[in-house]
Design an enzyme around this catalytic site. Structure first.
Site, mmCIF file in Angstrom:
data_model
loop_
_atom_site.group_PDB
_atom_site.id
_atom_site.type_symbol
_atom_site.label_atom_id
_atom_site.label_comp_id
_atom_site.label_asym_id
_atom_site.label_seq_id
_atom_site.Cartn_x
_atom_site.Cartn_y
_atom_site.Cartn_z
ATOM 1 N N GLU A 288 -4.073 6.757 -5.518
ATOM 2 C CA GLU A 288 -3.504 5.547 -5.925
ATOM 3 C C GLU A 288 -3.788 5.881 -7.452
ATOM 4 O OE1 GLU A 288 -2.756 1.534 -3.629
ATOM 5 O OE2 GLU A 288 -5.192 1.908 -3.269
ATOM 6 N N HIS B 114 0.740 -1.307 0.002
ATOM 7 C CA HIS B 114 0.366 0.334 -0.319
ATOM 8 C C HIS B 114 0.761 1.008 0.502
ATOM 9 C CE1 HIS B 114 -3.605 -2.332 2.133
ATOM 10 N NE2 HIS B 114 -3.408 -2.906 0.983
#
Length: 404
Positions: free
Chosen positions: A383, A179
């Site tokens: 992201e 992550h």
């Protein structure tokens, strides 16, 4: 410049086409159940979304459908593939090789494949996405953006395991995290939101969803993170157990007559919220059951928040304090009850949640009280934008050096 961002799963292909100058999503979608008779393609934004049941025998077929949808039909956004300047791929495991995003060539592909042992479900899928793009867009510049690269700044005392050192020498056995693209994005956005320099802050970032991880960021540098050699370690998650006594593995193998692969499946796919509640890996379903009095659902809810609290405490001690705590992802952004449980009882540490602000939904926002010594922020992650920006940087650097 338009960048196509690809996030390939073993049976899925998720994408966004992003205009960098405007930081605008031109199109997005996902091909699901690739390789099965129930395959479908979801394409479009909000009310313009189309869902089409269509056969896709593999990721090459899926990629061809994506490019066709981008350039033709009712939801087309570009006239030709020439308007896609580069492709950015999300890759989970970059191991010891990649401390930053990398231009994809044969050597990078070989290393991604080599590292698949550490993330077999993710790296192999990323390669399928890369090969599909090479097949359908030959010669298009491509960049790999690694979830693990953000954590190459961890000091040895944080990334080493207390196992015989020879295993680190032989196998590079260490904490790599995951992550990282999300943690990097929300840390930078939080500093901008506060109009502060990231280098002046002690920050804990919390990516809380079906997959969960937390990171300690000390004056702009990631110094510790909860996921380990693989994404299984750390916090309790939707279906993953997170950190447990490692002796549980041989115990289950012996007493349940399970193979290693079967135990691995239990810990990755049948544990966490799903395993404790027996209901779902989705916190919304667990919350509904807990509020109806289901004791296992209540326990699952409490364990999830307790898991987050443990890492908050650890990172506050590691950094000698904290200025900002940031939450993101499905649970972190949307579940007011979980935020209340996480921050309950932390007032003596100067961490005070504002119960009214906490009820708000959507967007970047502060949810701590005005007099809280530690600011609590909710920052929706992005992201895909971070991948697109990294892709732009790497490709432009290549062009400036005359390599493209």
């Amino acid at each position: 410049m338009n960048v196509l961002v690809i996030n390939a799963g073993s049976s899925s292909l998720k994408y966004q086409l992003i205009n960098i100058e405007a930081q605008e999503v031109l199109a997005k979608g996902i091909c699901e159940r690739v390789g099965s008779d129930e395959a479908f393609h979801k394409h479009g934004i909000d009310d313009n979304e189309l869902v089409i049941d269509t056969p896709m025998k593999d990721h090459n077929d899926a990629m061809a459908l994506v490019l066709e949808a981008l350039t033709s039909g009712p939801n087309k956004v570009i006239d030709s593939l020439d308007e896609i300047d580069a492709v950015g791929h999300r890759v989970v495991q970059g191991g010891k090789y990649f401390s930053e995003s990398a231009f994809i060539d044969d050597d990078v592909i070989q290393k991604i494949d080599e590292l698949a042992e550490l993330a077999p479900l993710h790296n192999k899928a990323a390669l399928m996405g890369i090969y599909a793009c090479m097949e359908n867009m030959p010669g298009k510049p491509m960049v790999a953006v690694f979830d693990t690269s953000y954590f190459q700044t961890l000091p040895p005392k944080a990334y080493m395991y207390p196992l015989p050192y020879e295993y680190y020498d032989k196998y590079s056995l260490r904490k790599y995290g995951a992550h990282g693209t999300s943690h990097r994005y929300i840390a930078e956005r939080a500093a901008q939101f506060l109009d502060e320099d990231l280098d002046d802050l002690k920050m804990i970032t919390c990516h809380l969803g079906n997959g969960c991880s937390m990171t300690a960021i000390d004056h702009g540098i990631a110094i510790d993170t909860s996921m380990g050699l693989t994404p299984l370690d750390g916090l309790m998650m939707g279906t993953r157990c997170g950190a447990v006594d490692p002796a549980i593995v041989p115990f289950l193998m012996e007493h349940e007559d399970l193979s290693f692969d079967e135990v691995n499946d239990v810990m990755n796919k049948k544990s966490g919220l799903l395993g404790i509640s027996g209901i779902s890996n989705d916190l919304r379903s667990v919350r509904a059951a807990s509020e109806e009095g289901d004791e296992r659902a209540q326990l699952a809810y409490e364990m999830y928040s307790h898991s987050v609290k443990k890492y908050l405490g650890q990172y506050i001690v590691e950094m000698g304090g904290v200025d900002v705590i940031v939450l993101t992802a499905g649970v972190g952004e949307n579940c007011d009850k979980m935020r209340r449980m996480i921050f309950s009882g932390l007032q003596p540490l100067g961490i005070v949640l504002d119960l009214e602000k906490n009820k708000a939904r959507g967007g970047e926002r502060e949810v701590s009280t005005d007099d809280s010594k530690v600011q609590i922020l909710v920052i929706p992650t992005n992201e895909e934008l971070m991948i697109a920006l990294d892709t732009l940087d790497v490709v432009e650097h290549k062009r400036l050096n005359g390599e493209l």
